[in-house]
Design a protein around this motif. Structure first.
Motif, PDB file in Angstrom:
ATOM      1  N   UNK A 192       0.869  -1.187   0.000  1.00 53.29           N
ATOM      2  CA  UNK A 192       0.000   0.000   0.000  1.00 53.29           C
ATOM      3  C   UNK A 192       0.902   1.233   0.000  1.00 53.29           C
ATOM      4  N   UNK A 193       0.704   2.156  -0.935  1.00 54.13           N
ATOM      5  CA  UNK A 193       1.586   3.325  -0.982  1.00 54.13           C
ATOM      6  C   UNK A 193       1.413   4.199   0.250  1.00 54.13           C
ATOM      7  N   UNK A 238      14.183   1.264 -18.984  1.00 56.83           N
ATOM      8  CA  UNK A 238      14.489   2.063 -20.180  1.00 56.83           C
ATOM      9  C   UNK A 238      13.467   3.175 -20.386  1.00 56.83           C
ATOM     10  N   UNK A 239      13.916   4.229 -21.075  1.00 55.54           N
ATOM     11  CA  UNK A 239      12.993   5.325 -21.404  1.00 55.54           C
ATOM     12  C   UNK A 239      11.753   4.762 -22.081  1.00 55.54           C
ATOM     13  N   UNK A 240      10.647   5.308 -21.751  1.00 52.77           N
ATOM     14  CA  UNK A 240       9.422   4.913 -22.454  1.00 52.77           C
ATOM     15  C   UNK A 240       8.660   3.784 -21.778  1.00 52.77           C
ATOM     16  N   UNK A 241       9.319   3.037 -20.883  1.00 52.40           N
ATOM     17  CA  UNK A 241       8.650   1.872 -20.284  1.00 52.40           C
ATOM     18  C   UNK A 241       7.464   2.301 -19.420  1.00 52.40           C
ATOM     19  N   UNK A 242       7.707   3.292 -18.558  1.00 50.80           N
ATOM     20  CA  UNK A 242       6.641   3.698 -17.632  1.00 50.80           C
ATOM     21  C   UNK A 242       5.527   4.420 -18.397  1.00 50.80           C
ATOM     22  N   UNK A 261       5.763   5.919 -11.354  1.00 50.31           N
ATOM     23  CA  UNK A 261       7.038   6.603 -11.071  1.00 50.31           C
ATOM     24  C   UNK A 261       7.412   6.462  -9.602  1.00 50.31           C
ATOM     25  N   UNK A 262       6.394   6.549  -8.725  1.00 61.02           N
ATOM     26  CA  UNK A 262       6.654   6.430  -7.292  1.00 61.02           C
ATOM     27  C   UNK A 262       7.178   5.045  -6.916  1.00 61.02           C
ATOM     28  N   UNK A 316      -0.038   8.843  -2.568  1.00 64.66           N
ATOM     29  CA  UNK A 316      -1.368   8.604  -3.151  1.00 64.66           C
ATOM     30  C   UNK A 316      -1.587   9.686  -4.209  1.00 64.66           C
ATOM     31  N   UNK A 317      -1.766   9.250  -5.435  1.00 62.68           N
ATOM     32  CA  UNK A 317      -1.782  10.186  -6.556  1.00 62.68           C
ATOM     33  C   UNK A 317      -3.206  10.514  -7.002  1.00 62.68           C
TER      34      UNK A 317
END
Ligand code: ATP
Length: 464
Positions: free
Chosen positions: A81-82, A292-296, A280-281, A87-88
């Motif tokens: 649990x974040x 790698x760039x682009x994955x998220x 990202x968190x 919490x976004x």
């Protein structure tokens, strides 16, 4: 097999087909005896040092280090649990729910809340977060309070919910009261709960997650919402009910609707930028520079497009990491995300069909088998004759035409396929046509891996 015994090559169950496949690919043209000695190699190292069994420990990680992909894989596991600062995109919802239940800190009746929304939209997360903070504030202001979270899917009768509430309160309060696990009805469990509440608390928030799963939700809500008024307890009880079914409130009878006036909220699916932030968190799950760039962004975009479910998005990122890790890759790339999306979908279809009968799986397999790349529709009669062939292939006795027709309707209800009524015009009969909604390969892989006979028919698995 003992350590000294030779593996017999063909039937050594400790070596997976995948390992043998990998071995084949890596060493093209290997003979059976070479494969056999590779198996022996694995066996021998295993017996030498269990801490470095190559079956589990990657080359290079023998010193105890973790994999080159994962720094803390658990950050992407379902149970994580974040923290409150992670919490976004739910600030408004947090404020709104808090506004309804805050009266508890002033020793006044909190409003009851119902939260609706699709899966993975943060309903449970927000409810628990707000309730925990309310309990802290109330307690700090000398209004002792507690919150109890009940997963109604697992506790799907009124008695089970009442028991869970009573036992959770007993644990939280460290009460000496010993609450029996079995043998009591809901009334007795409520009594235990009220005894503990009155001894320890002035206020209680009960979160009922997936309330629509409870067989007597009306009885439960009626009891809890009027417990104080009926003199069962002196404490103020606030209810946060969570439901995926937007019509839940309408279905409650007038008696409950009037005893439990609620404020309703709907949580919308997450947008791509919100999912991106959620992921990202959790980037710290991976070693630096591995993602790698682009994955998220790719994971977030695809998740927002398909469902807006944060849990599924987190799942996809974890599976992408696992795929990269299994392949001994140094980085997680968009290619891994692509595979992960499919694998996650396969897992979900597997979960959905888990409880269906073996015969149902043969029917679904038949529909998948018939479905070509252009995903056509098929009449029940066409599916039935192909189903008879499937039964022949796996040595099963076919069910009747009517049963197969019913099974096809069940898959439509489950959201795996859909059925269309066709015909009915001049001199035309009416008949049904069926079509997969889910990707054919995803369905085929899920069903083949869920049924031993089909698995055998496909030599172990269905590659997509
Ligand atoms: N706003 C958010 N910020 C960070 N993580 C989130 C957020 N919303 C959801 N998550 C992640 O997704 C998981 C699932 O969220 P949650 O259980 O709250 O969804 P839900 O709407 O209750 O779904 P369900 O109906 O399936 O229970 C959370 O445990 C968390 O890991």
């Amino acid at each position: 097999m003992t350590d000294n015994e030779e593996p017999d090559g063909g039937g050594d169950s400790s070596i997976t087909d995948q390992q043998l496949d990998d071995f084949d690919t890596n060493r093209e043209g290997s003979s059976a005896s070479e494969i056999s000695s590779a198996s022996e190699e694995i066996q021998r190292q295993d017996s030498d040092d269990p801490a470095n069994d190559p079956l589990f420990v990657r080359e290079g990680n023998e010193d105890g280090s973790s994999t080159q992909i994962w720094a803390d894989r658990d950050l992407l596991s379902i149970g994580t649990v974040p923290g409150p600062d992670r919490i976004v995109g739910r600030d408004t919802e947090i404020q709104s729910v808090a506004g309804e239940i805050r009266h508890l800190i002033h020793e006044s009746q909190p409003n009851h809340v119902v939260i609706y929304g699709e899966t993975g939209t943060g309903k449970s997360l927000v409810s628990r977060h707000v309730s925990d903070r309310l309990v802290d504030t109330a307690t700090a202001r000398n209004v002792p309070a507690a919150s109890v979270y009940v997963e109604c899917k697992k506790n799907n009768t009124e008695t089970r919910v009442a028991r869970t509430i009573a036992r959770a309160l007993s644990d939280k309060s460290d009460s000496d009261i010993d609450i029996p696990r079995i043998g009591l009805g809901s009334a007795e469990y409520y009594d235990y709960a009220y005894d503990i509440i009155d001894e320890y608390y002035d206020g209680l928030i009960v979160i009922l997650d997936e309330i629509d799963m409870v067989d007597n939700a009306e009885g439960l809500l009626h009891e809890l919402s009027r417990a104080r008024e009926a003199g069962h307890t002196d404490a103020y009880i606030g209810i946060i009910a969570i439901s995926n079914d937007i019509d839940f409130g309408q279905k409650l009878n007038a008696r409950v609707q009037s005893s439990m006036r609620t404020t309703d909220f709907v949580f919308e699916p997450y947008q791509s930028d919100q999912i991106e932030q959620i992921l990202e968190y959790r980037r710290d799950a991976f070693h630096d520079g591995v993602v790698q760039d682009g994955v998220i962004t790719e994971t977030a975009d695809r998740s927002a497009d398909e469902h807006g479910d944060a849990r599924k998005a987190v799942d996809v990122l974890r599976i992408a990491g696992d795929i990269a890790d299994d392949a001994d890759a140094e980085v997680v790339s968009p290619k891994h995300v692509d595979k992960a999306v499919k694998r996650a979908e396969v897992n979900r279809v597997k979960e959905t069909i888990e409880s269906t009968s073996p015969q149902s799986k043969l029917v679904l397999y038949t529909l998948g088998r018939l479905t070509g790349s252009n995903n056509r529709r098929f009449r029940t009669s066409g599916i039935y004759s192909q189903y008879e062939t499937t039964c022949g292939d796996v040595g099963a006795d076919p069910l009747s035409y009517d049963r197969v027709s019913q099974i096809l309707s069940t898959f439509a209800l489950m959201g795996i396929s859909e059925s269309h009524q066709v015909g009915g015009g001049h001199k035309q009969g009416v008949y049904l046509e069926h079509q997969l909604i889910k990707d054919k390969d995803v369905v085929m892989k899920a069903v083949v891996e869920s049924d031993e006979r089909l698995s055998e028919l496909h030599n172990g698995t269905y590659e997509i």
